[in-house]
Design a protein around this motif. Sequence first.
Motif, PDB file in Angstrom:
ATOM      1  N   MET A  22       0.832  -1.198   0.000  1.00  0.00           N
ATOM      2  CA  MET A  22       0.000   0.000   0.000  1.00  0.00           C
ATOM      3  C   MET A  22       0.869   1.251   0.000  1.00  0.00           C
ATOM      4  O   MET A  22       0.551   2.235  -0.687  1.00  0.00           O
ATOM      5  N   ALA A  23       1.969   1.239   0.739  1.00  0.00           N
ATOM      6  CA  ALA A  23       2.856   2.397   0.781  1.00  0.00           C
ATOM      7  C   ALA A  23       3.423   2.696  -0.602  1.00  0.00           C
ATOM      8  O   ALA A  23       3.488   3.854  -1.034  1.00  0.00           O
ATOM      9  N   MET A  24       3.838   1.660  -1.318  1.00  0.00           N
ATOM     10  CA  MET A  24       4.373   1.854  -2.665  1.00  0.00           C
ATOM     11  C   MET A  24       3.280   2.304  -3.630  1.00  0.00           C
ATOM     12  O   MET A  24       3.497   3.187  -4.471  1.00  0.00           O
ATOM     13  N   ALA A  25       2.090   1.712  -3.500  1.00  0.00           N
ATOM     14  CA  ALA A  25       0.980   2.094  -4.368  1.00  0.00           C
ATOM     15  C   ALA A  25       0.609   3.562  -4.162  1.00  0.00           C
ATOM     16  O   ALA A  25       0.341   4.285  -5.131  1.00  0.00           O
ATOM     17  N   LYS A  26       0.599   4.011  -2.917  1.00  0.00           N
ATOM     18  CA  LYS A  26       0.297   5.419  -2.650  1.00  0.00           C
ATOM     19  C   LYS A  26       1.362   6.318  -3.264  1.00  0.00           C
ATOM     20  O   LYS A  26       1.062   7.410  -3.757  1.00  0.00           O
ATOM     21  N   GLY A  27       2.606   5.865  -3.247  1.00  0.00           N
ATOM     22  CA  GLY A  27       3.670   6.637  -3.885  1.00  0.00           C
ATOM     23  C   GLY A  27       3.436   6.764  -5.375  1.00  0.00           C
ATOM     24  O   GLY A  27       3.586   7.860  -5.958  1.00  0.00           O
ATOM     25  N   LEU A  28       3.047   5.684  -6.033  1.00  0.00           N
ATOM     26  CA  LEU A  28       2.773   5.706  -7.467  1.00  0.00           C
ATOM     27  C   LEU A  28       1.582   6.600  -7.772  1.00  0.00           C
ATOM     28  O   LEU A  28       1.607   7.393  -8.726  1.00  0.00           O
ATOM     29  N   ALA A  29       0.527   6.486  -6.958  1.00  0.00           N
ATOM     30  CA  ALA A  29      -0.661   7.317  -7.168  1.00  0.00           C
ATOM     31  C   ALA A  29      -0.343   8.791  -6.949  1.00  0.00           C
ATOM     32  O   ALA A  29      -0.837   9.659  -7.673  1.00  0.00           O
ATOM     33  N   GLY A  30       0.511   9.064  -5.963  1.00  0.00           N
ATOM     34  CA  GLY A  30       0.903  10.446  -5.702  1.00  0.00           C
ATOM     35  C   GLY A  30       1.672  11.066  -6.854  1.00  0.00           C
ATOM     36  O   GLY A  30       1.684  12.281  -7.033  1.00  0.00           O
ATOM     37  N   ALA A  31       2.319  10.212  -7.659  1.00  0.00           N
ATOM     38  CA  ALA A  31       3.049  10.678  -8.840  1.00  0.00           C
ATOM     39  C   ALA A  31       2.157  10.727 -10.078  1.00  0.00           C
ATOM     40  O   ALA A  31       2.628  11.047 -11.165  1.00  0.00           O
ATOM     41  N   GLY A  32       0.865  10.373  -9.894  1.00  0.00           N
ATOM     42  CA  GLY A  32      -0.084  10.522 -10.984  1.00  0.00           C
ATOM     43  C   GLY A  32      -0.660   9.255 -11.556  1.00  0.00           C
ATOM     44  O   GLY A  32      -1.543   9.300 -12.415  1.00  0.00           O
ATOM     45  N   ALA A  33      -0.196   8.075 -11.122  1.00  0.00           N
ATOM     46  CA  ALA A  33      -0.675   6.822 -11.705  1.00  0.00           C
ATOM     47  C   ALA A  33      -2.084   6.476 -11.228  1.00  0.00           C
ATOM     48  O   ALA A  33      -2.480   6.808 -10.107  1.00  0.00           O
ATOM     49  N   GLU A  34      -2.817   5.804 -12.086  1.00  0.00           N
ATOM     50  CA  GLU A  34      -4.098   5.217 -11.700  1.00  0.00           C
ATOM     51  C   GLU A  34      -3.815   3.824 -11.169  1.00  0.00           C
ATOM     52  O   GLU A  34      -3.106   3.045 -11.809  1.00  0.00           O
ATOM     53  N   LEU A  35      -4.380   3.497 -10.001  1.00  0.00           N
ATOM     54  CA  LEU A  35      -4.071   2.241  -9.340  1.00  0.00           C
ATOM     55  C   LEU A  35      -5.066   1.139  -9.652  1.00  0.00           C
ATOM     56  O   LEU A  35      -6.276   1.364  -9.708  1.00  0.00           O
ATOM     57  N   VAL A  36      -4.534  -0.061  -9.837  1.00  0.00           N
ATOM     58  CA  VAL A  36      -5.321  -1.285  -9.852  1.00  0.00           C
ATOM     59  C   VAL A  36      -4.660  -2.196  -8.829  1.00  0.00           C
ATOM     60  O   VAL A  36      -3.463  -2.475  -8.922  1.00  0.00           O
ATOM     61  N   ILE A  37      -5.397  -2.613  -7.829  1.00  0.00           N
ATOM     62  CA  ILE A  37      -4.821  -3.460  -6.792  1.00  0.00           C
ATOM     63  C   ILE A  37      -5.529  -4.811  -6.775  1.00  0.00           C
ATOM     64  O   ILE A  37      -6.669  -4.943  -7.210  1.00  0.00           O
ATOM     65  N   ASN A  38      -4.839  -5.805  -6.271  1.00  0.00           N
ATOM     66  CA  ASN A  38      -5.366  -7.163  -6.246  1.00  0.00           C
ATOM     67  C   ASN A  38      -5.240  -7.753  -4.849  1.00  0.00           C
ATOM     68  O   ASN A  38      -4.359  -7.377  -4.072  1.00  0.00           O
ATOM     69  N   ASP A  39      -6.153  -8.678  -4.531  1.00  0.00           N
ATOM     70  CA  ASP A  39      -6.065  -9.455  -3.300  1.00  0.00           C
ATOM     71  C   ASP A  39      -6.934 -10.689  -3.478  1.00  0.00           C
ATOM     72  O   ASP A  39      -7.643 -10.818  -4.485  1.00  0.00           O
ATOM     73  N   ILE A  40      -6.897 -11.585  -2.503  1.00  0.00           N
ATOM     74  CA  ILE A  40      -7.758 -12.767  -2.539  1.00  0.00           C
ATOM     75  C   ILE A  40      -8.855 -12.668  -1.486  1.00  0.00           C
ATOM     76  O   ILE A  40      -9.638 -13.591  -1.321  1.00  0.00           O
ATOM     77  N   ASP A  41      -8.892 -11.532  -0.779  1.00  0.00           N
ATOM     78  CA  ASP A  41      -9.882 -11.307   0.276  1.00  0.00           C
ATOM     79  C   ASP A  41     -10.758 -10.109  -0.112  1.00  0.00           C
ATOM     80  O   ASP A  41     -10.261  -8.995  -0.249  1.00  0.00           O
ATOM     81  N   THR A  42     -12.054 -10.344  -0.275  1.00  0.00           N
ATOM     82  CA  THR A  42     -12.970  -9.295  -0.730  1.00  0.00           C
ATOM     83  C   THR A  42     -13.013  -8.108   0.219  1.00  0.00           C
ATOM     84  O   THR A  42     -12.926  -6.949  -0.209  1.00  0.00           O
ATOM     85  N   GLY A  43     -13.150  -8.370   1.498  1.00  0.00           N
ATOM     86  CA  GLY A  43     -13.240  -7.293   2.468  1.00  0.00           C
ATOM     87  C   GLY A  43     -11.999  -6.434   2.496  1.00  0.00           C
ATOM     88  O   GLY A  43     -12.068  -5.193   2.542  1.00  0.00           O
TER      89      GLY A  43
END
Length: 261
Positions: A22-43
């Motif tokens: 999440m920390a890295m994803a927030k860094g990418l989003a802060g630089a302008g990227a649109e995020l797509v994240i994945n997990d195996i837990d819906t909640g």
Amino acid sequence: MKLFDLTGKIALVTGGTHGLGMAMAKGLAGAGAELVINDIDTGRLETAVEEYKSHGFKASGYLFDVTDEKAVVEAVSKIESEIGGIDILVNNAGIIQRTPAIEMEPADFRKVIDVDLVAPFIMAKTVAKGMISRGGGKIINICSMMSELGRDTVSAYASAKGGLKMLTRNLATEWAKHNIQINGIGPGYFATSQTAPIRVDGHPFNEFIIGRTPAGRWGDPEDLAGTAVFLSSKASDFVNGQVVYVDGGILATIGKPSNEQ
């Protein structure tokens, strides 16, 4: 700063629902990227997407198992149809099992290898097909200091992360001609919810890490953001097959005597 601008880029971060991912994803989003994240837990996935959106980031979540090639192919196809071509892949999803090697069951060893090494191969192979057709992309494999060092009870994890380092180099060798840069990030010891119980004052491991790290502290998850942005951006277009260790200097030193202040 245009070198580091990720505006218009789509970044897929596996396991990007918590912790270092999440920390890295927030860094990418802060630089302008649109995020797509994945997990195996819906909640967990839904909670994480809301967390990103609360910061004003554009984010979507997709539920699939990174070890299941059929599910990965279907998910990547759906992402590219609904969101767009994936420009950045961060292979962050992983597990660890702390068991002495003499006691570890082969099935448990294989499970760690499957999640931490085989899954990044499946993800990279699947996403790279689109990157090749579009003329390039960035793949970041989350390695570890255990890509270089051994430690008690983590034989499967260290084997997987050592293999991931070499997978990074081999994929760079094969795909650099397609303008795809494949690099790794090797985090050191970070202050997360998982390490909270051992980061209390007086805990032997807390004292060991602080003493062993030249920076004299645990890493903050945000310390990874800059490296993730760099390896996802135009600034790293001629950086390929490397692992950047974000460890406060641990791998640079053999440590200091216990009586040295």
